[in-house]
Design an enzyme around this catalytic site. Structure first.
Site, short mmCIF file in Angstrom:
data_model
loop_
_atom_site.label_atom_id
_atom_site.label_comp_id
_atom_site.label_asym_id
_atom_site.label_seq_id
_atom_site.Cartn_x
_atom_site.Cartn_y
_atom_site.Cartn_z
N GLY A 54 -36.46 75.17 78.12
CA GLY A 54 -36.43 74.30 79.30
C GLY A 54 -37.19 73.04 78.93
N GLU A 55 -38.15 72.70 79.75
CA GLU A 55 -38.97 71.51 79.48
C GLU A 55 -40.43 71.96 79.41
OE1 GLU A 55 -37.70 68.57 78.70
OE2 GLU A 55 -39.76 67.95 78.35
N SER A 56 -41.01 71.86 78.22
CA SER A 56 -42.33 72.46 78.02
C SER A 56 -43.41 71.81 78.87
CB SER A 56 -42.71 72.42 76.54
OG SER A 56 -42.62 71.10 76.04
N CYS A 86 -37.87 78.17 72.19
CA CYS A 86 -37.76 76.71 72.33
C CYS A 86 -38.94 76.14 73.13
CB CYS A 86 -36.40 76.34 72.90
SG CYS A 86 -35.98 74.63 72.49
N ARG A 113 -42.59 68.59 68.93
CA ARG A 113 -41.50 68.63 69.92
C ARG A 113 -40.34 67.74 69.47
NH1 ARG A 113 -43.08 66.72 75.45
NH2 ARG A 113 -41.10 67.67 75.98
N ILE A 141 -31.31 73.20 70.72
CA ILE A 141 -31.14 72.14 71.73
C ILE A 141 -32.47 71.39 71.85
CG2 ILE A 141 -30.55 71.60 74.13
CD1 ILE A 141 -29.18 74.41 74.25
N ARG A 142 -32.48 70.16 71.35
CA ARG A 142 -33.73 69.37 71.36
C ARG A 142 -34.89 70.25 70.89
NH1 ARG A 142 -35.21 67.74 76.55
NH2 ARG A 142 -36.55 66.21 75.58
N HIS A 177 -32.28 79.07 70.60
CA HIS A 177 -32.04 79.78 71.88
C HIS A 177 -31.28 81.08 71.64
CE1 HIS A 177 -33.16 76.68 74.93
NE2 HIS A 177 -33.06 75.91 73.86
N GLU A 179 -30.92 83.52 73.51
CA GLU A 179 -30.32 84.05 74.74
C GLU A 179 -28.93 83.45 75.01
OE1 GLU A 179 -32.51 81.75 74.48
OE2 GLU A 179 -32.25 80.21 76.03
N1 GLN Z 1 -37.30 69.50 74.11
C1 GLN Z 1 -37.83 70.48 75.01
C2 GLN Z 1 -39.33 70.37 75.11
O1 GLN Z 1 -39.94 69.75 74.31
C3 GLN Z 1 -37.44 71.87 74.59
C4 GLN Z 1 -35.96 72.01 74.64
C5 GLN Z 1 -35.48 73.39 74.94
O2 GLN Z 1 -36.19 74.28 75.37
N2 GLN Z 1 -34.20 73.54 74.76
O3 GLN Z 1 -39.89 70.90 76.01
#
Ligand code: GLN
Length: 195
Positions: A54-56, A86, A113, A141-142, A177, A179
């Site tokens: 998600g978004e850390s 992630c 990150r 993903i990112r 990921h 999952e």
């Molecule tokens: N880029 C996100 C972060 O730094 C992590 C991306 C993800 O969990 N898919 O939080």
């Protein structure tokens, strides 16, 4: 025996982890109740935990605000399994390399990150993961890169010379990921130590 699993659900990929946990526990002949964690008081009942992507920055802020963060620390201190993926890996790290993330120090690694680029640079690759018999379909993903790996941390997988999965018992953490595919073998490894 029935297990209680928790998926940190303050933000991020919750339903996908719940499905993978159900598949992994069924394969290991156990029943599981999966609980979504948005408030304090649930983690202490959990035998195993997943901390999703998600978004850390958001995940760490909400974990601290809701009082869940110290419960996750206690869970790991008690030797119970945690799979951090992630953004979950970033939150679990010793140092997230970003002052906006108050990481929990659950694994002795530092991370960078977004080291694999922006959203458009998301990709899938087959990774050799230590302990798995066949290459794992890993979706990035990112994704963060694991920069420094402390003593006692086992590197489980690398991609392009970068560490992307580690085990620092009782935690398994991945930059990708696991999952998001039907293959639940990383969940098997994290929660049962084998596929
Ligand atoms: N880029 C996100 C972060 O730094 C992590 C991306 C993800 O969990 N898919 O939080």
């Amino acid at each position: 025996m029935s297990l209680t699993a928790g998926v940190i659900a303050v933000q991020g990929d919750v339903a996908e982890h719940a499905g993978a946990i159900e598949r992994a526990t069924t394969r290991h002949g156990k029943r599981v109740e999966v609980r979504e964690i948005r408030t304090a008081g649930v983690v202490p009942d959990c035998d195993l935990l997943a901390m999703p992507g998600g978004e850390s920055t958001a995940i760490s802020r909400l974990l601290h605000r809701e009082g869940i963060a110290p419960e996750v620390v206690d869970h790991v201190a008690a030797g119970k399994p945690l799979l951090a993926t992630c953004a979950g890996l970033i939150v679990a790290a010793r140092d997230a390399g970003d002052p906006r993330v108050e990481s929990l120090g659950l694994i002795d690694v530092t991370v960078d990150r977004n080291a694999f680029g922006r959203q458009v640079d998301s990709f899938e690759t087959h990774l050799d993961v230590s302990g798995l018999a066949k290459p794992f379909p890993a979706v990035f993903i990112r994704a963060p890169r694991i920069a420094e790996v402390g003593e006692g941390v086992e590197v489980l997988a690398e991609h392009d010379g970068q560490v992307v999965a580690v085990r620092d018992p009782p935690v398994v953490a991945t930059a990708f990921h696991p999952e998001l595919t039907d293959d639940s073998s990383v969940h098997d490894l994290a929660f049962f130590g084998r596929v």
